[in-house]
Scaffold this active site. Structure first.
Site, PDB file in Angstrom:
ATOM      1  N   SER A 176      81.142  -5.185 -49.170  1.00  0.00           N
ATOM      2  CA  SER A 176      81.807  -6.792 -49.563  1.00  0.00           C
ATOM      3  C   SER A 176      81.300  -7.326 -48.455  1.00  0.00           C
ATOM      4  O   SER A 176      81.166  -8.726 -48.861  1.00  0.00           O
ATOM      5  CB  SER A 176      83.307  -6.860 -48.860  1.00  0.00           C
ATOM      6  OG  SER A 176      83.119  -6.262 -46.863  1.00  0.00           O
ATOM      7  N   LYS A 223      78.013 -10.041 -50.558  1.00  0.00           N
ATOM      8  CA  LYS A 223      78.202 -11.436 -51.023  1.00  0.00           C
ATOM      9  C   LYS A 223      78.583 -12.501 -50.416  1.00  0.00           C
ATOM     10  O   LYS A 223      78.968 -12.529 -48.849  1.00  0.00           O
ATOM     11  CB  LYS A 223      78.966 -11.673 -52.317  1.00  0.00           C
ATOM     12  CG  LYS A 223      78.244  -9.992 -53.550  1.00  0.00           C
ATOM     13  CD  LYS A 223      79.665 -10.130 -54.663  1.00  0.00           C
ATOM     14  CE  LYS A 223      79.082  -9.471 -55.884  1.00  0.00           C
ATOM     15  NZ  LYS A 223      80.265  -9.154 -56.045  1.00  0.00           N
ATOM     16  N   MET A 282      92.031 -22.017 -45.583  1.00  0.00           N
ATOM     17  CA  MET A 282      90.606 -22.676 -46.262  1.00  0.00           C
ATOM     18  C   MET A 282      89.059 -22.124 -45.211  1.00  0.00           C
ATOM     19  O   MET A 282      89.463 -22.937 -44.434  1.00  0.00           O
ATOM     20  CB  MET A 282      90.428 -24.042 -46.831  1.00  0.00           C
ATOM     21  CG  MET A 282      89.767 -24.991 -47.702  1.00  0.00           C
ATOM     22  SD  MET A 282      88.885 -23.625 -49.113  1.00  0.00           S
ATOM     23  CE  MET A 282      90.167 -24.443 -49.861  1.00  0.00           C
ATOM     24  N   ASP A 283      88.231 -21.613 -45.644  1.00  0.00           N
ATOM     25  CA  ASP A 283      87.750 -21.241 -45.155  1.00  0.00           C
ATOM     26  C   ASP A 283      85.920 -22.404 -45.706  1.00  0.00           C
ATOM     27  O   ASP A 283      85.868 -22.895 -46.144  1.00  0.00           O
ATOM     28  CB  ASP A 283      86.640 -20.062 -45.287  1.00  0.00           C
ATOM     29  CG  ASP A 283      87.682 -19.100 -44.176  1.00  0.00           C
ATOM     30  OD1 ASP A 283      88.990 -19.542 -44.106  1.00  0.00           O
ATOM     31  OD2 ASP A 283      87.624 -17.584 -45.336  1.00  0.00           O
ATOM     32  N   ASN A 336      88.545  -3.743 -34.028  1.00  0.00           N
ATOM     33  CA  ASN A 336      86.313  -3.485 -33.922  1.00  0.00           C
ATOM     34  C   ASN A 336      86.527  -3.132 -32.046  1.00  0.00           C
ATOM     35  O   ASN A 336      87.076  -2.746 -31.245  1.00  0.00           O
ATOM     36  CB  ASN A 336      85.955  -4.320 -34.120  1.00  0.00           C
ATOM     37  CG  ASN A 336      86.100  -5.651 -33.044  1.00  0.00           C
ATOM     38  OD1 ASN A 336      86.494  -5.938 -32.091  1.00  0.00           O
ATOM     39  ND2 ASN A 336      85.837  -7.163 -34.118  1.00  0.00           N
ATOM     40  N   ASP A 365      88.277  -7.559 -42.342  1.00  0.00           N
ATOM     41  CA  ASP A 365      89.899  -7.932 -43.313  1.00  0.00           C
ATOM     42  C   ASP A 365      89.627  -6.554 -44.725  1.00  0.00           C
ATOM     43  O   ASP A 365      90.478  -6.023 -45.461  1.00  0.00           O
ATOM     44  CB  ASP A 365      89.661  -9.144 -43.813  1.00  0.00           C
ATOM     45  CG  ASP A 365      90.062 -10.207 -43.223  1.00  0.00           C
ATOM     46  OD1 ASP A 365      90.284  -9.320 -41.639  1.00  0.00           O
ATOM     47  OD2 ASP A 365      89.362 -11.061 -42.840  1.00  0.00           O
ATOM     48  N   ALA A 371      95.823 -13.077 -46.101  1.00  0.00           N
ATOM     49  CA  ALA A 371      95.397 -13.228 -47.174  1.00  0.00           C
ATOM     50  C   ALA A 371      93.524 -12.169 -48.140  1.00  0.00           C
ATOM     51  O   ALA A 371      94.325 -11.631 -48.868  1.00  0.00           O
ATOM     52  CB  ALA A 371      95.388 -15.156 -47.480  1.00  0.00           C
ATOM     53  N   LYS A 378      93.126 -14.142 -42.082  1.00  0.00           N
ATOM     54  CA  LYS A 378      93.018 -12.424 -42.035  1.00  0.00           C
ATOM     55  C   LYS A 378      93.831 -11.966 -43.124  1.00  0.00           C
ATOM     56  O   LYS A 378      94.124 -11.209 -43.628  1.00  0.00           O
ATOM     57  CB  LYS A 378      92.586 -12.001 -40.846  1.00  0.00           C
ATOM     58  CG  LYS A 378      92.009 -12.437 -39.793  1.00  0.00           C
ATOM     59  CD  LYS A 378      91.854 -12.089 -38.910  1.00  0.00           C
ATOM     60  CE  LYS A 378      90.558 -11.137 -37.768  1.00  0.00           C
ATOM     61  NZ  LYS A 378      89.047 -10.892 -38.785  1.00  0.00           N
ATOM     62  N   THR A 434      86.797  -0.022 -36.003  1.00  0.00           N
ATOM     63  CA  THR A 434      85.397  -0.159 -36.665  1.00  0.00           C
ATOM     64  C   THR A 434      84.163  -0.473 -35.627  1.00  0.00           C
ATOM     65  O   THR A 434      84.260  -1.587 -35.170  1.00  0.00           O
ATOM     66  CB  THR A 434      86.106  -1.464 -37.750  1.00  0.00           C
ATOM     67  OG1 THR A 434      86.302  -2.908 -37.183  1.00  0.00           O
ATOM     68  CG2 THR A 434      86.913  -0.686 -38.533  1.00  0.00           C
TER      69      THR A 434
END
EC number: 2.7.1.15
Length: 303
Positions: A281, A284, A12-13, A183, A251, A42, A40, A219
């Site tokens: 992504s 938002k 849960m973030d 990354n 992600d 999910a 990551k 990335t």
């Protein structure tokens, strides 16, 4: 579309939006707080599923309120979550995210994610073996990670490792990894450096790839994505967008890359699609909120 198994974390973030980080000992007033399902594992599973991949998420949640919300949320995505295990007497993983104007910083508390062990991998082995691609990260115990990658490799499953958060075990895992997606910071750690100067990054990627069988894709945020193709360095530029929240961009990239590769899309084209999806992504708030569908990526690709 092929089959993707994503073994990894679900959290849960708790996202706090603020103009700056407080100094040590300082209290500041934040602007906003939001709750999102993250982790990551999910996140990448949702990205793969939205892109159209037949995706199975493998992980653990706690027997708590957050666990119930997480499971209900994932069930509403086009995901197979039947093998998600619920553990008693432990909480669901939590990520505390401070969202700043141009970036973010994150602290993760593993919770049930830390109980993903070899026994669990044995229980869901068929889900891995039946997949075309196994996608993993390092928010679960590294011994479990090694075990799952070995299982996949032995059964001809393409293995994709996103080495985040970075752990020194990455070098030991390379024999079981087909594609590695760090990354810039993680790539620097992989080669034993704190930082790679911007002018040296492409040459360093090329040099690394020349001595390793694992396919490397780095990335690079607004600079795009770099990898080696036919012995030459290739950098796929990112489209300029209005950045709202960078959480989950990596992600999104990994989930779409796994989905595209499972469908037989050529590697370079799959990287391009994943990079476009990552760009979409960040427009938002929330890691999963802005994750695009294949149709949305195609619109951007053709413009």
């Amino acid at each position: 579309m092929g089959k993707i198994a994503v073994l990894g974390s679900v959290n849960m973030d708790i996202v706090i939006t603020t103009g700056r980080m407080p100094k040590i000992g300082e209290t500041i007033i934040g602007d906003q707080i939001d709750y999102f399902v993250g982790g990551k594992g999910a996140n990448q599973a949702v990205a793969a599923a939205r892109f159209g991949g037949t995706t199975t998420f493998l992980g653990k949640i706690g027997q708590d309120t957050f666990g119930e919300k997480v499971y209900r949320h994932l069930s509403e995505e086009q995901l197979d979550v039947q093998s998600v295990a619920q553990e008693k007497n432990i909480f669901t993983g939590i990520a505390s995210i401070f969202k700043l104007p141009q970036d973010n910083c994150i602290t993760v508390i593993s919770g049930a994610n830390g109980l993903i062990d070899r026994e669990y991998v044995d229980q869901i082995a068929d889900k891995i073996i039946e997949s075309d691609v196994l996608l993993v990260q390092i928010e679960i115990p590294v011994d479990t990670l090694r075990y799952a990658l070995q299982l996949a490799k032995e059964n001809g499953v393409t293995t994709l490792l996103n080495p985040a958060p970075y752990h020194d075990i990455v070098g030991e895992l390379l024999p079981y990894v087909d594609i590695l997606t760090p990354n810039e910071t993680e790539f620097a750690a992989l080669i034993g450096k704190e930082l790679i100067p911007e002018p040296e990054i492409e040459a360093t990627i090329l040099a690394w790839q020349q001595t390793h069988a694992t396919k490397l894709v780095v990335t690079r945020g607004s600079q795009g994505v770099s990898f080696v193709d036919s012995g030459k360095i290739v950098t796929v530029a990112s489209k300029k967008v209005t950045v709202v929240d960078t959480t989950g961009a990596g992600d999104t990239f990994n989930g779409i890359l796994a989905a595209a590769l499972s469908d037989g899309v050529p590697f370079k084209e799959a990287v391009v699609l994943a990079n476009l999806g990552a760009g979409l992504s960040v427009q938002k708030l929330g890691a999963q909120t802005g994750m695009p569908t294949r149709k949305e990526v195609a619109v951007i690709e053709n413009n």
